[in-house]
Design an enzyme around this catalytic site. Structure first.
Site, PDB file in Angstrom:
ATOM      1  N   GLU A  90     -24.705  -6.822 -50.191  1.00  0.00           N
ATOM      2  CA  GLU A  90     -23.878  -6.728 -51.402  1.00  0.00           C
ATOM      3  C   GLU A  90     -22.651  -5.838 -51.189  1.00  0.00           C
ATOM      4  OE1 GLU A  90     -27.470  -6.109 -53.750  1.00  0.00           O
ATOM      5  OE2 GLU A  90     -26.584  -7.417 -55.253  1.00  0.00           O
ATOM      6  N   ARG A 143     -39.146  -4.265 -64.737  1.00  0.00           N
ATOM      7  CA  ARG A 143     -38.622  -4.934 -65.956  1.00  0.00           C
ATOM      8  C   ARG A 143     -39.522  -6.103 -66.323  1.00  0.00           C
ATOM      9  NH1 ARG A 143     -32.677  -5.900 -63.779  1.00  0.00           N
ATOM     10  NH2 ARG A 143     -32.992  -4.230 -62.287  1.00  0.00           N
ATOM     11  N   GLY A 166     -35.005  -5.886 -58.850  1.00  0.00           N
ATOM     12  CA  GLY A 166     -34.546  -6.832 -59.872  1.00  0.00           C
ATOM     13  C   GLY A 166     -34.671  -8.228 -59.271  1.00  0.00           C
ATOM     14  N   HIS A 206     -26.560 -10.329 -60.548  1.00  0.00           N
ATOM     15  CA  HIS A 206     -26.763 -10.517 -59.097  1.00  0.00           C
ATOM     16  C   HIS A 206     -25.752 -11.512 -58.537  1.00  0.00           C
ATOM     17  CE1 HIS A 206     -31.303  -9.343 -59.392  1.00  0.00           C
ATOM     18  NE2 HIS A 206     -30.579  -8.299 -59.017  1.00  0.00           N
ATOM     19  N   ASN A 253     -21.623   1.777 -54.887  1.00  0.00           N
ATOM     20  CA  ASN A 253     -22.540   1.082 -55.774  1.00  0.00           C
ATOM     21  C   ASN A 253     -23.265   2.190 -56.551  1.00  0.00           C
ATOM     22  OD1 ASN A 253     -24.567  -0.416 -56.917  1.00  0.00           O
ATOM     23  ND2 ASN A 253     -25.168  -1.459 -55.025  1.00  0.00           N
ATOM     24  N   ARG A 283     -18.830  -1.506 -57.443  1.00  0.00           N
ATOM     25  CA  ARG A 283     -19.656  -2.551 -58.038  1.00  0.00           C
ATOM     26  C   ARG A 283     -19.751  -2.274 -59.538  1.00  0.00           C
ATOM     27  NH1 ARG A 283     -25.970  -3.784 -56.886  1.00  0.00           N
ATOM     28  NH2 ARG A 283     -26.027  -5.714 -58.032  1.00  0.00           N
TER      29      ARG A 283
HETATM   30  P1  ADP Z   1     -33.329  -3.380 -55.166  1.00  0.00           P
HETATM   31  O1  ADP Z   1     -33.359  -4.520 -56.145  1.00  0.00           O
HETATM   32  O2  ADP Z   1     -33.610  -2.043 -55.784  1.00  0.00           O
HETATM   33  O3  ADP Z   1     -32.145  -3.414 -54.212  1.00  0.00           O
HETATM   34  P2  ADP Z   1     -34.857  -4.307 -52.875  1.00  0.00           P
HETATM   35  O4  ADP Z   1     -34.041  -5.534 -52.713  1.00  0.00           O
HETATM   36  O5  ADP Z   1     -34.801  -3.272 -51.804  1.00  0.00           O
HETATM   37  O6  ADP Z   1     -34.632  -3.610 -54.269  1.00  0.00           O
HETATM   38  O7  ADP Z   1     -36.376  -4.785 -53.028  1.00  0.00           O
HETATM   39  C1  ADP Z   1     -37.426  -3.893 -53.282  1.00  0.00           C
HETATM   40  C2  ADP Z   1     -38.731  -4.675 -53.290  1.00  0.00           C
HETATM   41  O8  ADP Z   1     -38.908  -5.323 -52.024  1.00  0.00           O
HETATM   42  C3  ADP Z   1     -39.955  -3.776 -53.498  1.00  0.00           C
HETATM   43  O9  ADP Z   1     -40.869  -4.398 -54.391  1.00  0.00           O
HETATM   44  C4  ADP Z   1     -40.566  -3.751 -52.120  1.00  0.00           C
HETATM   45  O10 ADP Z   1     -41.951  -3.544 -52.182  1.00  0.00           O
HETATM   46  C5  ADP Z   1     -40.257  -5.141 -51.631  1.00  0.00           C
HETATM   47  N1  ADP Z   1     -40.440  -5.247 -50.175  1.00  0.00           N
HETATM   48  C6  ADP Z   1     -39.760  -4.628 -49.202  1.00  0.00           C
HETATM   49  N2  ADP Z   1     -40.285  -4.925 -47.986  1.00  0.00           N
HETATM   50  C7  ADP Z   1     -41.336  -5.757 -48.219  1.00  0.00           C
HETATM   51  C8  ADP Z   1     -42.308  -6.423 -47.395  1.00  0.00           C
HETATM   52  N3  ADP Z   1     -42.302  -6.261 -46.073  1.00  0.00           N
HETATM   53  N4  ADP Z   1     -43.223  -7.222 -47.993  1.00  0.00           N
HETATM   54  C9  ADP Z   1     -43.244  -7.373 -49.334  1.00  0.00           C
HETATM   55  N5  ADP Z   1     -42.366  -6.766 -50.168  1.00  0.00           N
HETATM   56  C10 ADP Z   1     -41.434  -5.986 -49.623  1.00  0.00           C
END
Ligand code: ADP
Length: 369
Positions: A351, A213, A184, A152, A7, A64
């Site tokens: 993913e 974004r 995202g 997504h 990815n 990906r």
């Molecule tokens: P990406 O889209 O880059 O794969 P992720 O799916 O890892 O990102 O999501 C990242 C987001 O998830 C960040 O805003 C992070 O703060 C939030 N996040 C992760 N753990 C928690 C939590 N325990 N409570 C609230 N938000 C969380």
């Protein structure tokens, strides 16, 4: 069989190696990791990063690819002709596809005699009906490829599959709203197992407010900024990297924002809540029956707050969370109470594994042919 998945993002390479057993592909990778890179040192970075698995007998490599345009509707084995078409599609996704193509190029040089396959984030949304994918702009623009594609898709398709499994229903009969909330964010309305509406559009910039974004904003804002002389490159950078949570409170990390006590943090949270609910309502309009709601992604999986706000906002839907389960955020499980009219589930995003699964299927069918 062993399948390596890459990815490749604009600044990170995420990789995982999966192995198939008799009962299918093991969801726990044999090896996985993430590394940062710069374009100048991409090759040496990736080479060093993959060192622990170079001795493995890898059967197929899955990539990906964010944007498949109209040309790619399914996972596709990479050939020179396919790569040529992909380069053309890249014009529609200048921030994402070039990194994906770089990953393909590098891994093809490391594993030249193995099958490489591309799995597309747009593919699941190829079932969008024409009124849902056409923008109200001059129709001639559609010929240039300007239409809603949705993203997504790998994640939304997996959430559909997993939710169907949890509920014990065939996925082709499921009507649901899939909420992918991470850095995202996008929502998808699924009718009878097919994507019929989704919040992201021509690019992954449309729809919900996100980590950095902007999501949907008045296009007049862009015109105003252009008229005032802001170069389009600066606009692209600002709307992708310095907007959303980042633009309002200088961090894109919801965990930090939830702990902040500034007026900006309170404003950002309320904006995100309202924005998510508005789009959720829009997705409801595209399905006349709701069998389930799923949450995935860093926020969707880990934030009891946004799930409980969703349940509270539509009382006439009869959504009821089990408060204790919601607090615990259990993966791949129902978190709605027994009295909820509609089941609500958390799905742990996988993913890379979904990409590996698609590759396995592709390689197996091409062998049988
Ligand atoms: P990406 O889209 O880059 O794969 P992720 O799916 O890892 O990102 O999501 C990242 C987001 O998830 C960040 O805003 C992070 O703060 C939030 N996040 C992760 N753990 C928690 C939590 N325990 N409570 C609230 N938000 C969380």
């Amino acid at each position: 069989m062993k399948i390596l998945v890459l990815n490749a993002g604009s600044s990170t390479f995420k990789c995982a190696l999966y192995e198939s057993a008799q009962n299918g592909l093991n969801p726990d990778p044999l090896w996985s990791g993430l590394t940062d890179y710069t374009s100048a040192k991409a090759q040496s970075t990736l080479e060093r990063f993959l060192k622990p698995i170079f001795h493995e007998e890898i059967d197929c490599i899955g990539h990906r690819v964010v944007h498949g345009g109209e040309a790619f509707r399914e996972p596709t084995l990479l050939t020179p002709a396919v790569l040529k078409k992909l380069k053309h599609v890249s014009e529609l996704a200048p921030l994402h596809n070039p990194a994906n193509l770089l990953g393909i190029e590098l891994l093809s040089s490391f594993f030249p005699n193995k099958p490489h396959a591309a799995v597309f984030d747009t593919a699941f949304h190829q079932t969008l009906p024409e009124p849902a994918f056409t923008y109200p702009v001059p129709l001639s623009w559609k010929k240039e490829g300007i239409r809603r594609y949705g993203f997504h898709g790998i994640s939304h398709a997996y959430c559909l599959q997993k939710t169907a499994q949890i509920l014990g229903k065939p996925k082709g009969r499921l009507n649901m709203i899939s909420c992918h909330l991470g850095n995202g964010c996008s929502l998808t309305a699924i009718r009878q197992g097919k994507s019929v509406d989704t919040t992201m559009g021509l690019t992954p910039l449309e729809g919900l407010m996100m980590g950095s974004r902007c999501g949907s904003i008045d296009p007049g804002i862009l015109l105003q900024k252009l008229r005032q002389g802001t170069p389009w490159k600066d606009l692209e950078e600002t709307l992708n990297k310095h907007s959303g949570f980042q633009g309002i409170c200088n961090t894109n990390d919801l965990r930090i924002i939830l702990k902040m006590s500034t007026p900006e943090a309170a404003l950002a949270l309320e904006m995100f809540r309202l924005n998510h609910l508005r789009h959720f309502g829009a997705m409801l309009a595209s399905i006349n029956h709701l069998d389930a709601i799923s949450f995935t992604g860093g926020i969707g999986e880990n934030s009891p707050w946004i799930r409980s706000e969703t349940a509270k906002a539509f009382p006439w839907l009869g959504l009821k969370l089990d408060a204790s389960l919601n607090r615990k955020s259990p993966a791949d499980q129902l978190i709605s109470s027994k009295t909820s009219k509609i089941p609500i589930v958390i799905i742990h995003a996988r993913e890379e594994w979904s990409i590996a699964q698609a590759c396995l299927k592709l390689v197996q069918t091409s062998v049988t042919l």
